[in-house]
Motif scaffolding. Structure first.
Motif, PDB file in Angstrom:
ATOM      1  N   ASP A   1       0.832  -1.204   0.000  1.00 35.41           N
ATOM      2  CA  ASP A   1       0.000   0.000   0.000  1.00 35.41           C
ATOM      3  C   ASP A   1       0.866   1.254   0.000  1.00 35.41           C
ATOM      4  N   LEU A   2       1.972   1.212   0.744  1.00 41.18           N
ATOM      5  CA  LEU A   2       2.857   2.369   0.818  1.00 41.18           C
ATOM      6  C   LEU A   2       3.536   2.638  -0.526  1.00 41.18           C
ATOM      7  N   ILE A   3       3.952   1.574  -1.201  1.00 38.97           N
ATOM      8  CA  ILE A   3       4.554   1.727  -2.535  1.00 38.97           C
ATOM      9  C   ILE A   3       3.534   2.332  -3.498  1.00 38.97           C
ATOM     10  N   ALA A   4       2.280   1.862  -3.428  1.00 39.35           N
ATOM     11  CA  ALA A   4       1.227   2.389  -4.303  1.00 39.35           C
ATOM     12  C   ALA A   4       0.995   3.880  -4.030  1.00 39.35           C
ATOM     13  N   LYS A   5       1.007   4.287  -2.760  1.00 36.21           N
ATOM     14  CA  LYS A   5       0.820   5.698  -2.415  1.00 36.21           C
ATOM     15  C   LYS A   5       1.980   6.539  -2.949  1.00 36.21           C
ATOM     16  N   PHE A   6       3.194   6.026  -2.818  1.00 33.15           N
ATOM     17  CA  PHE A   6       4.363   6.760  -3.321  1.00 33.15           C
ATOM     18  C   PHE A   6       4.245   6.969  -4.827  1.00 33.15           C
ATOM     19  N   LEU A   7       3.928   5.897  -5.545  1.00 32.34           N
ATOM     20  CA  LEU A   7       3.886   5.966  -7.001  1.00 32.34           C
ATOM     21  C   LEU A   7       2.714   6.792  -7.516  1.00 32.34           C
ATOM     22  N   ALA A   8       1.713   7.044  -6.680  1.00 35.91           N
ATOM     23  CA  ALA A   8       0.557   7.841  -7.096  1.00 35.91           C
ATOM     24  C   ALA A   8       0.838   9.338  -7.069  1.00 35.91           C
ATOM     25  N   VAL A   9       1.951   9.744  -6.471  1.00 35.03           N
ATOM     26  CA  VAL A   9       2.265  11.170  -6.366  1.00 35.03           C
ATOM     27  C   VAL A   9       2.676  11.702  -7.735  1.00 35.03           C
ATOM     28  N   SER A  10       2.015  12.759  -8.178  1.00 36.05           N
ATOM     29  CA  SER A  10       2.353  13.357  -9.472  1.00 36.05           C
ATOM     30  C   SER A  10       1.834  14.783  -9.507  1.00 36.05           C
ATOM     31  N   GLY A  11       2.266  15.527 -10.541  1.00 34.96           N
ATOM     32  CA  GLY A  11       1.781  16.889 -10.720  1.00 34.96           C
ATOM     33  C   GLY A  11       2.890  17.900 -10.536  1.00 34.96           C
ATOM     34  N   ASP A  12       2.544  19.060  -9.977  1.00 40.45           N
ATOM     35  CA  ASP A  12       3.509  20.143  -9.759  1.00 40.45           C
ATOM     36  C   ASP A  12       4.675  19.639  -8.908  1.00 40.45           C
ATOM     37  N   PRO A  13       5.915  19.850  -9.357  1.00 37.97           N
ATOM     38  CA  PRO A  13       7.064  19.296  -8.610  1.00 37.97           C
ATOM     39  C   PRO A  13       7.156  19.770  -7.163  1.00 37.97           C
ATOM     40  N   ASP A  14       6.887  21.050  -6.898  1.00 35.83           N
ATOM     41  CA  ASP A  14       6.962  21.536  -5.514  1.00 35.83           C
ATOM     42  C   ASP A  14       5.889  20.883  -4.643  1.00 35.83           C
ATOM     43  N   ALA A  15       4.688  20.771  -5.177  1.00 37.31           N
ATOM     44  CA  ALA A  15       3.617  20.112  -4.421  1.00 37.31           C
ATOM     45  C   ALA A  15       3.937  18.636  -4.211  1.00 37.31           C
ATOM     46  N   ALA A  16       4.550  18.012  -5.231  1.00 41.67           N
ATOM     47  CA  ALA A  16       4.916  16.602  -5.106  1.00 41.67           C
ATOM     48  C   ALA A  16       5.966  16.408  -4.015  1.00 41.67           C
ATOM     49  N   SER A  17       6.918  17.331  -3.936  1.00 43.15           N
ATOM     50  CA  SER A  17       7.939  17.243  -2.887  1.00 43.15           C
ATOM     51  C   SER A  17       7.292  17.292  -1.505  1.00 43.15           C
ATOM     52  N   ALA A  18       6.342  18.216  -1.325  1.00 44.11           N
ATOM     53  CA  ALA A  18       5.652  18.320  -0.035  1.00 44.11           C
ATOM     54  C   ALA A  18       4.868  17.056   0.272  1.00 44.11           C
TER      55      ALA A  18
ATOM     56  N   PRO B   1       9.720  25.137 -13.029  1.00 41.69           N
ATOM     57  CA  PRO B   1       9.305  23.781 -12.646  1.00 41.69           C
ATOM     58  C   PRO B   1       7.794  23.594 -12.635  1.00 41.69           C
ATOM     59  N   ALA B   2       7.046  24.680 -12.369  1.00 40.01           N
ATOM     60  CA  ALA B   2       5.585  24.556 -12.323  1.00 40.01           C
ATOM     61  C   ALA B   2       4.999  24.207 -13.680  1.00 40.01           C
ATOM     62  N   SER B   3       5.766  24.447 -14.757  1.00 40.96           N
ATOM     63  CA  SER B   3       5.285  24.096 -16.098  1.00 40.96           C
ATOM     64  C   SER B   3       5.563  22.638 -16.437  1.00 40.96           C
ATOM     65  N   MET B   4       6.292  21.956 -15.562  1.00 39.29           N
ATOM     66  CA  MET B   4       6.639  20.550 -15.780  1.00 39.29           C
ATOM     67  C   MET B   4       5.721  19.651 -14.954  1.00 39.29           C
ATOM     68  N   LYS B   5       5.694  18.390 -15.299  1.00 40.12           N
ATOM     69  CA  LYS B   5       4.954  17.405 -14.520  1.00 40.12           C
ATOM     70  C   LYS B   5       5.930  16.437 -13.879  1.00 40.12           C
ATOM     71  N   PHE B   6       5.829  16.311 -12.560  1.00 40.91           N
ATOM     72  CA  PHE B   6       6.596  15.266 -11.868  1.00 40.91           C
ATOM     73  C   PHE B   6       5.716  14.035 -11.737  1.00 40.91           C
ATOM     74  N   SER B   7       6.298  12.870 -11.953  1.00 41.83           N
ATOM     75  CA  SER B   7       5.599  11.610 -11.728  1.00 41.83           C
ATOM     76  C   SER B   7       6.519  10.673 -10.965  1.00 41.83           C
ATOM     77  N   ALA B   8       6.071  10.239  -9.790  1.00 42.45           N
ATOM     78  CA  ALA B   8       6.896   9.346  -8.973  1.00 42.45           C
ATOM     79  C   ALA B   8       7.100   8.002  -9.647  1.00 42.45           C
ATOM     80  N   ARG B   9       6.215   7.609 -10.554  1.00 40.89           N
ATOM     81  CA  ARG B   9       6.341   6.310 -11.207  1.00 40.89           C
ATOM     82  C   ARG B   9       7.030   6.422 -12.566  1.00 40.89           C
ATOM     83  N   PHE B  10       7.442   7.651 -12.942  1.00 46.65           N
ATOM     84  CA  PHE B  10       8.098   7.814 -14.235  1.00 46.65           C
ATOM     85  C   PHE B  10       9.532   7.303 -14.160  1.00 46.65           C
TER      86      PHE B  10
END
Length: 377
Positions: A255-272, A306-315
């Motif tokens: 479940d924890l791995i799934a939550k980590f990999l679900a994080v995506s979007g604005d890089p600063d928000a993803a970091s938080a 960075p806000a114009s980019m997309k971060f994806s934890a599963r990328f």
């Protein structure tokens, strides 16, 4: 199919790309078109064989037409007087790989940076320069996706999973396999069934199991396979045996791995979001996340948003040698498997190519003809 004029225009665009990279301090590298095939098969796996254009010389050595630039540029760097020191290279030329949907010859430009200890600054520079070079050639806005293989690796390591499961998860995600399928996968799925050997290893003490596998390989006259030594092959067999007999991955960690990999979007928000996830799970990811944030700051310093980019934890990019920051840039509406630019950090690659120790390295490739198609659209 590209027309002659289209290819000519792509070459002209490639020269514009290259001129910008050279002017930015990246000396042009021109590795030979004919390359030792073993370098690519060892690093990219035997699966690559079907995509190479192979030949054999009079002495029986297996050669291939250059399928990409990163490996030959890395080998040339290690053979030079600059090996181990900071050095930067750019390139432009044809590469050759079988593609069912296009010509086996296509034009590639790119840049590689070796030996820099300021890794986050080097990452930002590679991304910025590759986007700048594309813009010089006339590209419009590109959609940039970023990821961090190093952050994901530190996350998985903090879960204290067996090495066999770490390998299975990383490899499965790199090939687009869902987590559910990865966790359900049999370790013997594939073209080779080693169930007899694996059954013999289950429950055996590690020293005896290692001796058994090494004896079997010795009897067969095998000293290496795909660049892996007997010791490495033995460890893989032991890992596979532990997958068969081990308890698997507990549900809470799944479940924890799934939550980590679900994080995506604005890089600063993803970091938080990732910092909160780590805090809630009592995992120490501070070093990797501090590096992540520092890289974003260097991007801003290079004029990127960075806000114009997309971060994806599963990328992740499909090549196994990436160890840190990874990225791709696509033309709008382009297929996911058709990036215009792609690259990332590969700190362990040069060690596998003969360096006495790992050397920091990061680079990017630019598919010139894809870029030209986007410019012309």
């Amino acid at each position: 199919m590209a027309t002659k004029n289209g290819r000519k225009d792509a070459k002209s665009g490639g020269q514009t790309l290259l001129a910008h990279l050279v002017a930015s301090g990246y000396k042009r590298a021109e590795p030979p078109i004919l390359q030792p095939a073993a370098v690519f098969l060892d690093q990219l796996g035997e699966d690559m064989r079907g995509r190479l254009y192979l030949t054999t010389d009079a002495a029986g050595a297996e050669l291939c037409l250059r399928p990409e630039f990163t490996l030959p540029v890395s080998v040339a760097y290690l053979a030079s007087s600059a090996a181990g020191k900071a050095a930067a290279f750019s390139y432009l030329g044809s590469v050759f790989r079988f593609r069912p949907d296009g010509s086996g010859e296509f034009l590639q430009a790119g840049l590689e940076s070796f030996g820099r200890k300021d890794k986050e600054a080097a990452d930002a520079e590679i991304l910025a320069l590759s986007l700048e070079a594309a813009a010089k050639a006339g590209s419009g806005d590109l959609n940039v996706t970023i990821g961090d293989a190093g952050l994901f690796a530190q996350f998985l390591d903090s879960l204290k999973l067996p090495a066999s499961w770490l390998r299975l998860i990383r490899r499965g995600l790199a090939h687009g396999v869902s987590l559910d399928k990865i966790f359900e996968a049999s370790p013997t799925n594939g073209s080779d069934d080693h169930s007899g050997v694996l059954a013999a290893l289950e429950g055996a003490d590690k020293q005896g199991a290692r001796a058994l596998v090494e004896d079997l390989l010795s009897i067969a006259g095998i000293s290496s396979v795909g660049g892996r030594s007997v010791s490495e092959i033995t460890e893989r067999f032991l890992e596979q045996a532990s997958l068969r007999s081990g308890p698997g991955v507990p549900q809470d960690k799944r479940d924890l791995i799934a939550k980590f990999l679900a994080v995506s979007g604005d890089p600063d928000a993803a970091s938080a979001a990732l910092r909160k996830l780590a805090s809630d799970a009592k995992l120490d990811l501070s070093a990797a996340l501090d590096s992540f944030d520092q890289r974003l700051n260097f991007m801003v310093a290079r004029g990127l948003d960075p806000a114009s980019m997309k971060f994806s934890a599963r990328f992740v990019r499909r090549l196994d040698y990436y160890t840190g920051f990874v990225f791709e840039a696509h033309a709008p509406d382009a297929a996911p498997d058709k990036p215009v630019i792609g690259g990332g950090r590969y700190d362990r690659l040069l060690g596998t190519l003969g360096a006495k120790k790992d050397i920091p390295a990061v680079g990017a490739a630019i598919w010139v003809e894809r870029l030209f198609a986007e410019v012309s659209a």
